[in-house]
Structures are given as structure tokens and as C-alpha cells.
Design a protein around this motif. Sequence first.
Motif, short mmCIF file in Angstrom:
data_model
loop_
_atom_site.label_atom_id
_atom_site.label_comp_id
_atom_site.label_asym_id
_atom_site.label_seq_id
_atom_site.Cartn_x
_atom_site.Cartn_y
_atom_site.Cartn_z
N VAL A 185 44.66 -67.70 15.42
CA VAL A 185 46.91 -67.99 15.28
C VAL A 185 47.12 -68.38 14.28
O VAL A 185 46.74 -69.05 13.28
N VAL A 186 48.39 -67.39 13.47
CA VAL A 186 49.18 -67.08 12.18
C VAL A 186 50.22 -67.46 12.31
O VAL A 186 50.91 -67.41 13.15
N TYR A 187 50.86 -68.60 11.44
CA TYR A 187 52.03 -68.99 11.52
C TYR A 187 53.24 -68.78 9.80
O TYR A 187 51.66 -68.89 9.09
N GLU A 188 53.29 -68.04 9.95
CA GLU A 188 54.29 -68.33 9.04
C GLU A 188 55.90 -68.11 8.38
O GLU A 188 56.44 -67.78 9.43
N ILE A 189 55.78 -69.27 7.75
CA ILE A 189 57.19 -69.52 7.13
C ILE A 189 58.14 -69.02 6.28
O ILE A 189 58.07 -68.78 5.68
N THR A 190 59.19 -68.90 7.09
CA THR A 190 60.62 -68.41 6.59
C THR A 190 61.40 -68.89 6.46
O THR A 190 61.87 -69.84 7.13
N TYR A 191 62.16 -69.87 4.88
CA TYR A 191 62.93 -70.46 4.47
C TYR A 191 64.39 -69.79 4.71
O TYR A 191 64.17 -68.65 4.00
N LYS A 192 65.22 -70.24 5.42
CA LYS A 192 66.41 -70.19 5.30
C LYS A 192 68.15 -69.93 3.97
O LYS A 192 67.00 -70.77 2.65
N ASP A 193 68.80 -69.32 4.01
CA ASP A 193 70.00 -69.63 2.49
C ASP A 193 69.64 -71.24 2.56
O ASP A 193 70.64 -71.81 0.79
N ARG A 194 70.13 -71.40 3.37
CA ARG A 194 70.91 -73.54 3.36
C ARG A 194 69.58 -73.72 2.71
O ARG A 194 70.55 -74.85 1.91
N PHE A 195 68.26 -73.88 2.97
CA PHE A 195 67.29 -74.22 2.73
C PHE A 195 67.39 -74.84 1.10
O PHE A 195 66.76 -75.18 0.26
N TRP A 196 67.42 -72.58 0.35
CA TRP A 196 67.38 -73.19 -0.72
C TRP A 196 68.26 -73.20 -1.73
O TRP A 196 68.64 -74.17 -2.94
N GLU A 197 69.43 -73.27 -1.04
CA GLU A 197 71.12 -74.08 -1.37
C GLU A 197 71.17 -75.72 -1.70
O GLU A 197 71.92 -76.14 -2.27
N GLU A 198 70.45 -75.90 -0.37
CA GLU A 198 70.57 -77.50 -0.45
C GLU A 198 70.03 -78.59 -0.86
O GLU A 198 69.94 -79.53 -1.65
N MET A 199 67.95 -77.94 -0.70
CA MET A 199 67.33 -78.42 -1.04
C MET A 199 67.29 -78.17 -2.76
O MET A 199 67.32 -77.21 -3.57
N LYS A 200 66.56 -79.48 -3.86
CA LYS A 200 66.18 -79.23 -5.41
C LYS A 200 64.76 -78.92 -5.33
O LYS A 200 64.65 -78.98 -6.81
N ILE A 236 46.30 -70.41 4.40
CA ILE A 236 45.55 -69.50 3.64
C ILE A 236 46.24 -69.03 3.01
O ILE A 236 46.02 -68.17 1.65
N GLU A 237 48.03 -69.17 2.60
CA GLU A 237 48.91 -68.81 1.48
C GLU A 237 49.72 -69.30 1.51
O GLU A 237 49.52 -70.37 2.27
N SER A 238 50.64 -69.33 0.67
CA SER A 238 51.71 -70.45 0.31
C SER A 238 52.75 -70.61 1.46
O SER A 238 53.18 -71.33 1.77
N ARG A 239 52.75 -69.51 1.71
CA ARG A 239 54.43 -69.60 3.46
C ARG A 239 52.69 -69.47 4.47
O ARG A 239 53.54 -69.33 5.70
N GLN A 240 52.01 -69.86 4.64
CA GLN A 240 50.96 -68.65 6.32
C GLN A 240 49.75 -69.15 6.04
O GLN A 240 49.25 -70.16 5.29
N MET A 241 49.13 -70.49 7.51
CA MET A 241 47.95 -71.21 8.20
C MET A 241 48.06 -69.89 9.14
O MET A 241 48.65 -69.41 9.82
N LEU A 242 46.49 -71.04 9.32
CA LEU A 242 45.78 -69.99 10.35
C LEU A 242 44.90 -71.05 10.86
O LEU A 242 44.18 -71.63 10.45
N SER A 243 44.96 -70.85 12.48
CA SER A 243 44.09 -71.94 13.42
C SER A 243 43.37 -70.99 13.66
O SER A 243 43.79 -70.01 14.23
N VAL A 244 42.01 -71.80 14.24
CA VAL A 244 40.72 -70.87 14.33
C VAL A 244 40.63 -71.68 16.16
O VAL A 244 39.73 -73.12 15.47
N ILE A 245 40.62 -71.55 16.92
CA ILE A 245 40.69 -71.97 18.19
C ILE A 245 39.22 -71.48 19.31
O ILE A 245 39.05 -70.46 19.43
#
Length: 727
Positions: A378-393, A423-432
Motif C-alpha cells: 500500500v503506497v500513500y502519496e501526500i499532496t499539499y494544497k495551496d492553502r497549506f503553503w499560504e497559511e503554514m510558516k 520511502i520518499e519525502s511525500r511517500q510512505m509504503l506499507s507491507v502487509i
Amino acid sequence: MSFNYLSFTFFQNNIRNEIISYNAQNIRFTSERYEEHFQLVQKQMYALYFNDDVDRLQKASGNARYALLDRVKQEIIKVVGNPLIYVDNAIIVFKEGSLTLSRIGTNDRASLFEKFYASTDYPDSFWQKQFNETYSAKMFPMSKFYEHSFHKAGDVTTKGLFIPYVLKHWQNEDFYIVAMMDANQLFEAFHRSVNANFIILDKQGLPLFSTGGLAKREELPELPVDKTYLLRDNTYYFYQTGQNSGYTYINIIPSASISKQISKLNLTLFVLLILSLIVSVVISVLFSVRFNRPVKQLVSSLQTAGGEDVRFKSNIREFKLIGQKLDDMLQTNARIQSDLAQKNIQLLSYSYLNKLKKIYSGSPGAIDMISTQAYRFVVYEITYKDRFWEEMKEEPGPLTYSIYTFINHSLLKVFPASLTIQIESRQMLSVINEIDDSRLDAYMTELLKVVAHDADFYFLTIAISPAFPQSFDFTEAYEQTVKLLQERKLNEDTQIVRQHAGRQSVHLLTSAQEQQFDCNLAAGNTQELLHLLDRQLALMERKCETVLQYQEFLIDIVQKVRKAFHVLRLDERAIQPVIAGLSTSQSFYSGRHYRKFFSQLLVAACEEIRSNQKNEDPVIDFVVDYVNKHFAQDITLDIVAEHLHITGGYLSTYFKEKTGENFIDYINGVRIRVAQQMLLETDLRIQDVASSSGYQNINSFNRMFKKFTGMPPREFRREKRTEDEVS
């Protein structure tokens, strides 16, 4: 004391044999590590040699070739980027066109081996000669390689001391691969002797590597094949022959060095003997006089305390301290056990990563920790939206780690034998290892509910692989799962992808749209281009195309712009900052990101094209103006040349040189563009359109129209009107 004395006598008599045995083991260990590494490099290079993109590269041309060159270059960078392979560069040398491809890009072979990897031992003629050699893999003696400045008076930079390893295959003699192995890094990694005199000989007895420069074979004695060392002229030669390569690995140690080691060890043993005697006497006295009764009391206390608290009442200050220290040791031991359990999990994570990337870690036991049952990824890839980059410091690292921690802990509750790693800056891997679809579906439902709370800031793409049997290749299974990420739809929601969509066609521009795009780009019409691409993106949005198809469309448009710059002989530096943004295109999650990218690209490209058009050329300006005004009439090269008072041959050559296009092709291009406009904006008959655009023969018009647009005039009118109705 008798035992200490006997030990001293025994070791003193056997110390020379032990030192010789130690050096023999060292050279055996060194040879084994070198042999294993040479096999690893050979496997990596042959994997690159038989890469599908490399095979297609020899047959490709145009835009497809540019894309393949870039993909193969990235594959080379990935291979040599592994710090444990000790390869500075992998160079693909093609026979045709004297072309080379490496991690620094494409170069002419002579330029690469005379400027970037120059060596007096290996000139360009040497590399040309290798196409005629019949071996499949061959290692050549080390040499110092240099990089020359492009300026004649520039500095010469030392690249390093490399061992060239050339690999090729009889099935394809059109290219071979050179692995530039870093000789010094190999020596530092695999040589274990304190003495630095080390030599590698090939099967013919010729030196491949030597720490003191390449020695001559005549300087070395004959080495008996039935021994592991030789003493000759007060010098020890410890040697070992590699089982796979047949290379001979030699450590050269002067006899004086071994004698010096023996003397030091004799002195050390003697000092240890004296100290052990003194310590033995002192300890015996202390234990017999003072420690007999308190020790019994301490043992009794330990037995009754259950290991929780060993402190007890005693008038002896030392035993109070011992009790406190033992209690601290028990607490420390508990912390160590907890830390050890955590490190075991990390070790298992590293083992999975090594297996995924096919990296030999030198620890077979770690690989054995991986389960041999059936499994799924199971591979999870995180995508941060524009609002995250606008509000988070801050950078998203802490939030990514929090998401990883939650997934890891929550999944362990459902599948206790699972393992989740980043496994990457925005990716995680689950081995089941437990194949239970119902439990996995229930977990995913709960995970979607949790992610929905932060939907304004990020979303997940979750790729779930099918169950793989234990025999299925680990890396291939992982790559198949990662490819599923490209099957997500282009929107801002968390999605779960389980299988490929199975779509073969990509909604790129039609032949008519490509002609329209090329014409407007050549004219620098920014708004027309943006309108065309906006309609195409709107069509893709309605059809819910995948991210993969959007990415292919993006790359196709970039290639068209670059091709236009090449034809017009324009400098790509004007659009390079925008093209550099392709590296972040994987984070595009809506049509507005693609529209923004296209807007930046086309505005910069059209500005450069229009700027180039402002550089007036009287001859070209007259030709363009004359053709635009008289396209409906008979136009020949001689007629236009007569107005300019030059010959037709000179005008043909001049026009081709300045515009990159033949004179007759330019006239036909103008006429076909006029015909396209009349077909779209009027209801004139096809014959009337042909006559009005300069073609008196309807067959010639139909043939030329199909050449430029890919379809007959009637079909073009019908298709364009259908597209406009759909839009």
C-alpha cells in the motif's frame, strides 16, 4: 597466576603464526569484497544495458528521442547516485554518430574523453577501438582522469583515479557501457590491512590497481598456486585469487613490519602478565578480608527483590553505592530493551528498502528477517494544497511525519505483522503479509474519515496492490504499485486506486489542432494558443482523465515549444525557467495548475518569438508581405526574386537559411492557413476555397491540405465544427 604464566608462554610461541594467519584472513576478506562488488557493478550495468528505453533510443527520433534521452539520463543518475556502488559515472558509448550519454548529459565521444574524462592512457582512439573487440566484459588498468576547461588557457581539474569497466553484448554491437569505478573509494571500503601496499592483477598477471601506482609484473615474484603467502627477500606476499574474476589480490608486507608487531605484542603481553598478577593478589586480599559476608547479603537481597530494587541497609558505604548502581542498571537495561526493539523495527525497514532498491547491505541476516509469505503493498502519496503553503510558516516535514506515525500505529492495530516506512519525502509504503480484503477495506474507510478533517490542507493518493505470491519479484511489485498513483483522477479529493484504468489513448491535440497550434506559435499569438489549450483541458476535465494523461499532455506541449524554438533558431534560455518547473509538475492536482504553467510557458515563448520577429530583414519582410498579399495568384521563386533584383537560387538559399523553411513550403503553409480559416468561418464550396487560396487544381489542393493537416478539407471542416459544438 600459573594460568597467566602459561597463557603468556603459549601466546609468545604462537604469535608469529597468528599474525601470518591474520594477514591471510585480511587478504581473503578483501578479495571476497572486491569480487562481490565487481559482480554487483556488472549486474547494475547490464540492467542499464538491457533497459527498454536504451533499446528504443537507438530507433527513436524527434520529440520521442529527446524524451528517451532524458529518461535514460535519469536512470544513469539513479544508478551512479548510489554511494555504495562507488561508480563515478556510467557512460553509454554509441557507435552511430560518435554519441555518448552519461549523467552529465549527451556529448560527442571525442569531446567527452578529451575534455570531461581525459586520460593519457585512454584517448578517444582507444574507445573507438573497443567496438571491434570481442569480449563481453573487461576491466582495464586504473588511470588518472582529468577535466579540461573549455578555455584553452583554463585550469585542468583532476576527476579521480578510475578503473574503466567496459560491458557489451554480442546481440547488440551498436553501443557499449563504461563504468568509471573509483579506485580509491574501493580501496578504502574493502582493504582491511594496516599496511597500504596492495595490488590487483588480472588473469594475464597484468596490474589493474596498485596503491603505489601500476607496478610491473616483473617486479613481483612467482606466486605458488597451492599457498596463500610467500616470503621472499625479507618481504611477505599475501595473495588470494578471486573465484569469479580470476584476478589476484596481493598484500605486500615487509618482514620488519611483522617483527615490529611481534615485539610490541610481546611487550604488551608481558605488561599484562605483571598487571594481572598484581591485580589478582590485591583482589584476593580484598575479597577474603572484607567482601565475603556483604556479598552474601547482596545476593540474598537480589533474590528477594525480584530485580525491582536491590538497595538494602548496610553500614558499608561501597555496598550502598553498589545497590544504587544496580538499580540504575536495571532501569537502563529496560530503556535499552525498548530502544533495541525500536532499532529492530528500523533494521527491518532498512532491509525492506535495500530489497526494494536491490542494494547489497553485507548483512544476509537482515534480509532473512523479511517474511517469506504472500504480501501486498500500500503506497500513500501526500499532496499539499495551496492553502497549506499560504497559511503554514514551516516545511511540511513535521506534518508528514505525523501522518506517517498515525498510519503506522493505526495499521499495526489491524495488521500486527505489517510494517510502514517512509520511502520518499511525500511517500510512505506499507507491507502487509496478511491478505484480508475485508479488514483492509474497513481500515481504509476509517483512514478516509481521519484525513477528511484536514482536507483543506492536503489529500492522499492511496495505491493498493493485489496480493503478490512470495516468489514474485519484490522490486517489480513495488514499481507496479507506484505506477497506480498515476491513475488517480485530477481533483482535490483523497483517492484509493486499486487497478489500472486500462485506457490506451491519450487526448492530445488532433492533427488539425496541432497545425493550428504550430501556426499560432510561429506567429507569437499567445491568446489563441491559450484558448486552444484551455478548450483541450476542459475536454479532459469532462472526461475525468488521469494524472498520467495530464502529464503526457504537458510534456507534449513543452516538446512542441522546444521544437519550434529549434526550427526558429531561438535561444531556449527565455523559457528555461518555466521548463525547470516540470520537476514540480507531479504536485499539480487541478486544471488551474496546468493552465498557469501553460500561461507562463507560452507567454515567455511568444514574447521571445515576437522579439525575434522585430529584427527586421528587408528581404524576408518583402517575401512575407508579397506572399500574404498575392497568395491567391501564381507565385514562383523567380517572380519574387525579380522584384528584389536577385536570382531565384540566391533567394531560395537565403530564405531557407533565415527561416529554416523552404520557399515553396512557406507559400503552401500560408495558403493552407487561409483555407483553414475560410473552411471554418464561411460556407464556401471546397472548390471555391481552393481557388480563393491560390490552388487552381482541386486535386493539388486536397493533397497539400492533407499533407499539412493530416486530413482532407471536408473532414477538417466537419471535425472542427463538431469539436466546437462539444466545447
